[in-house]
Structure formats: structure tokens, C-alpha cells
Motif scaffolding. Sequence first.
Motif: not given
Length: 493
Positions: A31-41
Motif C-alpha cells: 500500500d505504501l509503495t503504491v501510495f508513493g508511486i501514485g504521487v511521484i509519477i
Amino acid sequence: MSLLRKKTIEQSIADTDEPEYQLKKRLTAVDLTVFGIGVIIGAGIFTLTGRAAKTYAGPGIALSFVLAAICCALAALCYAEFSSTVPVSGSAYTFSYFSLGEVFAWIIGWDLLLELMLGASVVAQGWSTYAALFLDQIGLGWPDSIGPDSSVNVLAMLLVVVLATLATIGIKESLRVNLVLVAIKLFVVLFVIIAGLFYIKGSNLTPFIPPSVPNPDPDVTITTPLFQALFGFSPSTFGIMGVISGASLVFFAFIGFDVVATTAEEARNPQRDLPRGIIGSLAICTVLYVLVCIVITGMIKYTDINSEAALAEAFRSVGRPSFATLISAGAVAGLTTVVLTLMIGAARVVFAMSRDHLMPRQLGKTHPKYGTPYRLTIGIGIVVAIVAGVTPIGKLEEMVNIGTLAAFTMVSIAVPLLRRRRPDIQRAFRMPGNPVLPILAALICFYLALNLSLETWLRFAIWMALGFVIYAVYGYRKSRVGEEERTGEPTRA
């Protein structure tokens, strides 16, 4: 009472158990990794790559992304140490409170509010442009009178209202939607990379770093980078300085991994999962950014790039206009996740500040059913919707960069200070190379900030002055830590 009064780590952790300010612990490492990718890219790939390549560095913009990524990686290691050691909402604000003192915590909290809310507004406007284009491409269309170029951008406002509602319902529900959108976004990005590789021309990548071009007006102006103004360098674009200036701009593309730290209180196993989420999302996004840069500047000469829609125009230039629709769909999905994540992050920062009574404490109360700071989420949604809908806020994206760089600098400095003052704390993750690497991270962040324009620094100074007035009038007097100093007794919410 001191401006440098500190909140103890033990007190910060104890505050998470207060019923009225308790968040649900539901997030995993994925969840946290997807959360990060979701906002960075998002903004980086769909709005910044082409403009930065055309204006600053040519094909060398790939190196600008690498420089920005190195800076972010060093800061990410600092964030990973703090967030895994003290898994409390607030990110850099919380870290600064127990390591540097209250006034620095306020500065960072006010900084983060600028970064996250302004960032959400800027990206919402970018989203509306792609959304209108996508609707036109599939034959539906959107009225120009309430579109991206109108006086009231209803499309951007609708997005923010929907996402604010989703964020109010629950963090896990938000991330389920986020997961679907991230999957669409990654598919489109990988499609762009793989399809674009077949159209790369070596001549477009030569020279990789174009020769430096002096500014035709060498006088210092409001748009001159502060570093050049201070040390007398002649303003120029391209060349090595262009690559560095490009790094200062594309830094905006990496903003987001720090937002993962704002959800620390909602992670099931924060000591293990937060470092994985922060570092993992940053690593994945860096590789994708560099590949996209090479593809865009390889497909079309950097001087001919359309800075407003670089990806779509690159494929049109090689006779593949049908790919533009897919790219627009990916941009719509990609920028949606950015706005959602930034709004959640902003709510979590103000939540932590209100729990410490530096902001009105009633704002931070969580919903009895959803377990989210619903008042804050709704309030932030209203502000972001208005700013995105009726202001030309897109011109202020550098303000997001300077706020983030200031936060990164503070967090990097705080790591060696807390190591010296509290060596007894068990750290699940330790920043390697202490104190050299944290200090290096702070210096790099500060240098990148110096490469932002005088105009940006002036606006930042005005924003900080406003913040100090609010702190002096309200936060300093109402502070929970200050109240405990006055009374000698614990102050509960």
C-alpha cells in the motif's frame, strides 16, 4: 518559555492512542509503495519532462533527473530512519518537533502545507487540461466556457471535490482506487517507453548536453536564479549549469515519497514497511523517469518539443497520433492519483499540528466511523478546489519545490542531532554514513533551492512571514507542549 521547546518522542507516540485523534492502522508495505508511486509519477512525466528538456538541458535532462533523484534518495534515507523510529503522522513536522524544537516544527509544518496544497492545486489544473483533451479525443468534449482555459475551471474543481469525498470515506478505500489508477498509469508509461524505443534517432540525442547559451539579457531580473544573482554568474541555459537548473525544476517530479511518511500512523508494521515504501517507490520512479526522458528527446529534437504535451506530440511527430489518446488516458489516471495523495498528505500534516494545538484542535478530530480527520479533509478539499478553479496557480509550481527542499534540509540536519541527543532509541532503520551523508543531503537540497528564482524566494519569504504571524498570535500561546510547561501537568486533547 522557549521557541525551541521540544516534544518528547515518547509523548509523540503516546498521542497516537487518544481516541478522538486515533487513525486506523490498515496500510501494508505494498500500500505504501503504491501510495508513493501514485504521487511521484504524474506531473513529472506528463508535464515537466518536455518543458525542462526544451528550456534547460536538452537530452541532458535525463542527468537532471538523476541529480534530483540522488538528492531525494539521501533525503529518503533520513525520512526512513525517522518514520520507522517514530511512526506518527506529520512527517517532517513531527520529526522536527522532537529533534529541533517547536519553532522549527512550525516552519516545516507551514512549509509542508504550502507544498502539498499548492501542489495539489497545480496538478489539478494540469489534470483538467489532459481530461478535456481526452474527452475531445473520444468524442464527448467539454465546454470551453468552464474548461481549463476559462475563468472558472469547473473540471479541476470537480476532480478535487470527488477526491476529497473519497479521502474522507477512508484511507484504505482511497488506496484501492489509487491502486487501479497506478496500474493504468504504469501500463501507459511502460507502453510509452517500449513503443518509443523503436523511434529513437541517435542524431536527436547529440549533443547530449547542448552547449551553454548565454542569456541575451545578462542583467539580474526577478526570474534570475538566486545562486547566479548572489555570485555573479552570467545567466545561461543548457550546458552544465542548465543540467543543474533543470534538476532544480524537475525536483517537482519527485515530490511525493515524503508524503508516504505522513501516513506512518496508519501503517500496520511501520518499522518494517515505511522504509520499504519510501525507498522502493523512489527507486522505481527514478528508473521510469530517466527512460522516458531518453525516449522523448530521442524521438524528437529537443528544440522541437511541444512543452505542453511532450509525449503526445513526440508520437505524432513519428506518425502515431492514435497513441495520443492512450497517453491522455494515462495522464488523467496518473494526475488523479497525485492530487489524491497530496490532499491526504496535507490533511495528515495539519492533523498532527492540531493535535499539538498549534492549529485549532477541533480540526483534527477523527470521524467515529471512517477513522479519518474528516473536518480537515473537507476543509483542505474546499481550499484546493477554489485555488485550482479560479487562480492561475500553475505559474507557482516552483513554490512547491522550495517548500519541499526546505523540509528536506531540516530533516537531514535533524538525523545527526537526534543520534547524538538520543542514542538510546531503538532505530528499526538507520541512515548509513552518519553524519556525512545527512549533512551532504542538506547541502545538496540547499544548493538546489539556491538555483530557484529570486521571484520564488521572495514569494517564499512572504509565505513564511505570514506563517510566523499566525504562530505568534495563535500557535505559540495555544501550544500543548507550552501549556504543559506552564502547568507542569500533561495536557490532553
